[in-house]
Motif scaffolding. Sequence first.
Motif, short mmCIF file in Angstrom:
data_model
loop_
_atom_site.label_atom_id
_atom_site.label_comp_id
_atom_site.label_asym_id
_atom_site.label_seq_id
_atom_site.Cartn_x
_atom_site.Cartn_y
_atom_site.Cartn_z
N THR A 189 0.84 -1.20 0.00
CA THR A 189 0.00 0.00 0.00
C THR A 189 0.87 1.24 0.00
OG1 THR A 189 -1.63 -1.25 1.28
CG2 THR A 189 -1.95 1.13 1.13
N MET A 190 0.54 2.19 -0.88
CA MET A 190 1.28 3.45 -0.98
C MET A 190 0.54 4.55 -0.22
SD MET A 190 3.82 2.68 -3.07
CE MET A 190 4.39 4.29 -3.49
N TYR A 191 1.31 5.34 0.54
CA TYR A 191 0.77 6.48 1.27
C TYR A 191 1.64 7.71 1.01
CZ TYR A 191 -1.57 2.96 4.22
OH TYR A 191 -2.33 1.92 4.68
N GLY A 232 -1.84 12.00 9.41
CA GLY A 232 -0.72 12.53 8.63
C GLY A 232 -0.42 11.75 7.37
N TYR A 233 -1.17 10.67 7.13
CA TYR A 233 -0.95 9.84 5.95
C TYR A 233 -2.17 9.88 5.04
CZ TYR A 233 3.02 7.99 8.51
OH TYR A 233 4.19 7.87 9.19
N ILE A 234 -1.91 10.01 3.76
CA ILE A 234 -2.97 10.00 2.76
C ILE A 234 -2.81 8.72 1.93
CG2 ILE A 234 -3.94 11.16 0.75
CD1 ILE A 234 -2.70 13.78 1.89
N TYR A 235 -3.85 7.90 1.94
CA TYR A 235 -3.84 6.67 1.15
C TYR A 235 -3.74 7.03 -0.33
CZ TYR A 235 -5.78 2.79 -1.51
OH TYR A 235 -5.99 1.81 -2.44
N MET A 236 -2.86 6.35 -1.06
CA MET A 236 -2.72 6.58 -2.50
C MET A 236 -3.24 5.41 -3.33
SD MET A 236 0.89 8.44 -3.24
CE MET A 236 0.66 8.21 -4.97
N TYR A 237 -2.70 4.20 -3.06
CA TYR A 237 -2.97 3.10 -3.97
C TYR A 237 -2.61 1.78 -3.31
CZ TYR A 237 -3.37 0.86 -8.54
OH TYR A 237 -3.76 0.09 -9.60
#
Length: 143
Positions: free
Chosen positions: A87-89, A101-106
């Motif tokens: 998982t990318m953040y 502080g983390y935004i889920y990307m993909y």
Amino acid sequence: MKLKRKLASMALAGGLALTGLAATAPSAAADTPCPSGKLCLYKSTLYRELTFTTTSTAICYDLDRFGMGSWTNGVNSYRNNLPVKATMYLNTSTDWQDPDGYIYMYTINSGSFSSDTNYWKPEQHDLVVCTGSTKPWDKPPAW
């Protein structure tokens, strides 16, 4: 007359042979394979510039430490040969324990790949990749 035909045939055969050689010659920017059991992240499209690999199935990495973070080209292609997802953040905070502080990307599923992610350029934020079900706020990303 027979000599001219033989010369023409030889020239044609030689030309076809050269064409065949040119068609099978490797390109200068050939892709870099990803070994079995690894997650591979590339700086360039088409699996060029292999920059990051891991065999870990339960860890997070700050990709800034691998030259794929803020103000870089980020991740432009990937192959996931791990038995788990990755998982990318985006990390937007200095406090690694803050889930906000983390935004889920993909999510990169096991066995999936992309030769052109087209949008994983982090600009002013760090990219974090986590394998398995690990979350970056559970423990600090590895260097």
